[in-house]
Design an enzyme around this catalytic site. Sequence first.
Site, PDB file in Angstrom:
ATOM      1  N   GLU A 113      46.731  47.832  22.694  1.00  0.00           N
ATOM      2  CA  GLU A 113      46.119  48.237  23.850  1.00  0.00           C
ATOM      3  C   GLU A 113      46.186  47.588  24.930  1.00  0.00           C
ATOM      4  O   GLU A 113      46.710  46.372  24.959  1.00  0.00           O
ATOM      5  CB  GLU A 113      44.567  48.310  23.605  1.00  0.00           C
ATOM      6  N   LYS A 115      45.029  45.557  28.193  1.00  0.00           N
ATOM      7  CA  LYS A 115      43.589  44.829  28.428  1.00  0.00           C
ATOM      8  C   LYS A 115      43.230  45.098  29.920  1.00  0.00           C
ATOM      9  O   LYS A 115      43.846  44.650  30.828  1.00  0.00           O
ATOM     10  CB  LYS A 115      44.261  43.256  28.275  1.00  0.00           C
ATOM     11  N   ASP A 117      41.271  44.893  33.436  1.00  0.00           N
ATOM     12  CA  ASP A 117      40.834  43.864  34.218  1.00  0.00           C
ATOM     13  C   ASP A 117      39.667  44.494  34.789  1.00  0.00           C
ATOM     14  O   ASP A 117      39.714  44.840  36.017  1.00  0.00           O
ATOM     15  CB  ASP A 117      41.794  43.551  35.133  1.00  0.00           C
ATOM     16  N   TYR A 225      36.800  50.873  24.116  1.00  0.00           N
ATOM     17  CA  TYR A 225      37.641  50.466  23.083  1.00  0.00           C
ATOM     18  C   TYR A 225      37.128  49.687  21.900  1.00  0.00           C
ATOM     19  O   TYR A 225      37.945  49.309  20.997  1.00  0.00           O
ATOM     20  CB  TYR A 225      38.527  49.290  23.770  1.00  0.00           C
ATOM     21  N   LYS A 312      48.278  37.652  27.555  1.00  0.00           N
ATOM     22  CA  LYS A 312      48.187  37.739  29.043  1.00  0.00           C
ATOM     23  C   LYS A 312      49.295  37.765  29.839  1.00  0.00           C
ATOM     24  O   LYS A 312      50.163  36.901  29.475  1.00  0.00           O
ATOM     25  CB  LYS A 312      47.041  36.485  29.526  1.00  0.00           C
ATOM     26  N   CYS A 406      43.267  35.207  72.233  1.00  0.00           N
ATOM     27  CA  CYS A 406      43.576  36.233  71.850  1.00  0.00           C
ATOM     28  C   CYS A 406      44.969  36.715  72.143  1.00  0.00           C
ATOM     29  O   CYS A 406      45.415  36.735  73.315  1.00  0.00           O
ATOM     30  CB  CYS A 406      42.572  37.350  72.393  1.00  0.00           C
ATOM     31  N   CYS A 409      44.979  39.777  74.834  1.00  0.00           N
ATOM     32  CA  CYS A 409      44.179  40.003  75.957  1.00  0.00           C
ATOM     33  C   CYS A 409      44.061  38.367  76.419  1.00  0.00           C
ATOM     34  O   CYS A 409      43.515  38.342  77.587  1.00  0.00           O
ATOM     35  CB  CYS A 409      42.906  40.896  75.983  1.00  0.00           C
ATOM     36  N   CYS A 424      37.682  37.987  69.079  1.00  0.00           N
ATOM     37  CA  CYS A 424      38.015  38.064  70.496  1.00  0.00           C
ATOM     38  C   CYS A 424      36.639  38.751  70.950  1.00  0.00           C
ATOM     39  O   CYS A 424      36.568  39.855  70.549  1.00  0.00           O
ATOM     40  CB  CYS A 424      39.273  38.947  70.744  1.00  0.00           C
ATOM     41  N   CYS A 430      39.865  44.511  75.597  1.00  0.00           N
ATOM     42  CA  CYS A 430      41.125  44.065  74.766  1.00  0.00           C
ATOM     43  C   CYS A 430      41.585  45.327  74.148  1.00  0.00           C
ATOM     44  O   CYS A 430      40.902  46.174  73.393  1.00  0.00           O
ATOM     45  CB  CYS A 430      40.637  43.006  73.837  1.00  0.00           C
TER      46      CYS A 430
HETATM   47  S1  IVH Z   1      38.591  44.256  22.205  1.00  0.00           S
HETATM   48  C1  IVH Z   1      35.542  40.678  20.557  1.00  0.00           C
HETATM   49  N1  IVH Z   1      40.097  45.485  23.849  1.00  0.00           N
HETATM   50  O1  IVH Z   1      38.819  41.490  27.547  1.00  0.00           O
HETATM   51  C2  IVH Z   1      36.139  41.193  21.540  1.00  0.00           C
HETATM   52  N2  IVH Z   1      38.733  43.938  24.971  1.00  0.00           N
HETATM   53  O2  IVH Z   1      39.382  38.632  27.165  1.00  0.00           O
HETATM   54  C3  IVH Z   1      36.606  42.543  21.443  1.00  0.00           C
HETATM   55  N3  IVH Z   1      39.031  43.593  27.228  1.00  0.00           N
HETATM   56  O3  IVH Z   1      35.891  40.680  25.838  1.00  0.00           O
HETATM   57  C4  IVH Z   1      37.168  43.111  22.569  1.00  0.00           C
HETATM   58  N4  IVH Z   1      40.472  45.501  27.406  1.00  0.00           N
HETATM   59  O4  IVH Z   1      35.972  42.427  28.189  1.00  0.00           O
HETATM   60  C5  IVH Z   1      39.199  44.626  23.935  1.00  0.00           C
HETATM   61  N5  IVH Z   1      41.431  47.006  25.162  1.00  0.00           N
HETATM   62  C6  IVH Z   1      40.521  45.911  25.181  1.00  0.00           C
HETATM   63  C7  IVH Z   1      40.211  45.289  26.247  1.00  0.00           C
HETATM   64  C8  IVH Z   1      39.209  44.292  26.055  1.00  0.00           C
HETATM   65  C9  IVH Z   1      39.938  44.406  28.452  1.00  0.00           C
HETATM   66  C10 IVH Z   1      38.329  42.709  27.732  1.00  0.00           C
HETATM   67  C11 IVH Z   1      36.832  42.546  26.933  1.00  0.00           C
HETATM   68  C12 IVH Z   1      37.005  41.411  26.346  1.00  0.00           C
HETATM   69  C13 IVH Z   1      37.776  40.465  27.092  1.00  0.00           C
HETATM   70  C14 IVH Z   1      38.496  39.331  26.256  1.00  0.00           C
END
Ligand code: IVH
Length: 668
Positions: A113, A115, A117, A225, A312, A406, A409, A424, A430
């Site tokens: 999946e 991840k 942010d 998720y 990551k 500035c 001006c 400024c 200006c």
């Molecule tokens: S599963 C037990 N799936 O990343 C934790 N986490 O660094 C199960 N996150 O705590 C988390 N996308 O806040 C999961 N597709 C994804 C995610 C995801 C972002 C975050 C989440 C997690 C953190 C871990």
Amino acid sequence: MTEQQAKKRIEELSREIEEHNYRYYVQSKPVISDFEFDKLLEELIRLEKEFPQFLSLQSPSQRVGGQITKEFETVVHKYPMMSLGNTYSEQEVNEFDERIRKAIGNDFEYVCELKFDGVAIGLTYTKGKLLRAVTRGDGVRGDDVTVNVKTIRSIPLQLKPGNYPDEFEIRGEIILNKKEFERINQERVEIGEEPFANPRNTASGTLKMQDSTEVAKRKLDCYLYALYGENFHFKTHYDGLETARKWGFKISEHVKCCKNTKEVFDYINYWETARHQLPYEIDGVVIKINRIDQQEELGYTAKSPRWAIAYKYKAQSAATILNTVTYQVGRTGAITPVANLEPVLLAGTKVKRASLYNADQIEKLGLHIGDTVFVEKGGEIIPKITGVDLSKRPARSIPVQYITHCPECNTRLIRSEDGAVHYCPNEDGCPPQILGKMIHFTSRKAMNIEGLGSETIELFFRNGLLHNAADIYDLKEEQIAKLERMGKKSADNLMAAIEESKKVPFERVLYALGIRYVGDTVAKKIARYFKNIDAVAAASAEALQQAPEVGEKIAQSVYRYFRNKHHLRIIERLKKAGLQFKADEAMHRSGNQLQGKTIVATGTLKNYKRDEIKEVIERHGGRASGSVSSKTSFVLAGEEPGESKISKAKELGIAILSEAEFEALLNN
Ligand code: IVH
């Protein structure tokens, strides 16, 4: 309408509106226009006001906000909110794979999946209704942010029918898409506030805002998720997600089953570059074991599951040469230093410039002209400089010296009180400040003068026709028509748009003035509290703070604005030109003169805009309706009324009132 009918209609509307929310925000396939949607929502809100006994906590009307939370309650998580082990290389993923094989053998599958942010959130549903939304906090207890989370349109308040347990929790990530992040920052810069650093911080800050109406405006989104609970009917994580999707949750389209690490690496490598085309930020990929029984067998360490791991992405970075530093002057006089770089390819785009934020940032980096610097792409469209390669510093290179005057001006700069930003102070002399102020003045949320955008304003400025907002109302058609690219027709249109702007209500005029820290919301609050410009201008800083949402910083800024003679002269001229400097009385007065009346407004009204008239009718106890029927009490007809409405009214023998007659009724 009887109680029974109201109850039925409220339920009907709630269901219908939530279905449209789902189609728009979860499936991205809307079937009705925004206008039609707003109509349904308005009807629901009106009915709930009239029959508050039928207002439910899951009503879609909750999504517009309105609640204030002073302090969020702390809640203990039923299932602790763990985090994930991080990996940064293929080797670490291979080691993870070996650990799994040792523990459960070779018969398993992965799910990969994105991840996201964002900010982790746990949503608890009971009997299919959203009960609570809690942040991660320290993993054991988090903050109850339910009121704010309810404003997120993609989170279902009521699930679709399905085979779910009486109570369960679903977890996911609250995110802010890149476009919305840019929009919010743009708005902050416009009112002289520091921009947010990235979408994640913005999402996190937004979730903790006290005023849920403000949260609703920020357009957060949420991908889910993970499911937690008992008596689920699926055996794999993948099926769990597909089931949750059917219940109405927003589940990523990019979840993929992978048979082995090769497929996992394909997924990782694909998204490493493709992620830059996503509308939101991701910082990696999450790799999970698919079968639930195998997850249980693998179990947990103290901090994280053994059945999942995060891969990551390293922030993409490139080295290039710093050629020069230039300085931009914004509408409020704030100076932004910009690094001009030797062009370099980064995350698929050519980078030539990087933001340097402020003087402190330059000092911290210790930049010299000609330095080799590292640039990185974060949440922003404009990348940032993260460091200097000192080994490559040319001999006798010159440190970057922040400017003292500035660039536009030549006025000596001053530093803001917290020292972060240089300004400024030559507000009215200006050029970029003069232009910026006028562009803001004519913009859509302010005076909304169509045909007077930044290019036209610049053209007029260069030709000596415009120096400040008041000059706009002295423009003569002949002067305009003479200019390049203009001509009689555009001059005519522009004059009409300028004339039209004189009707813009006081709160927007106040916003248009461009007082530092006074955005549209604050302007509205000040306008409604003080009612006219003279009262605002005369108020002490302490008195200003009495208005809702006005703190010390804003109050000081407003107070100072009105101590400037030049500003007062411009306001005098704008008053003479006929702009609105008083809160419209009828707009803000209320009464029961229209109690029990259903009114259809049609045509253009002199004193009210389309959405304002509705508010005025409702404030006086009436009901605004869109179509004429036997239930209509009277039709309010402005200029060029709708023909069909008028003939229908005549046919049914319904009174037709002019705007003046209508106002006489209110004044009664
Ligand atoms: S599963 C037990 N799936 O990343 C934790 N986490 O660094 C199960 N996150 O705590 C988390 N996308 O806040 C999961 N597709 C994804 C995610 C995801 C972002 C975050 C989440 C997690 C953190 C871990």
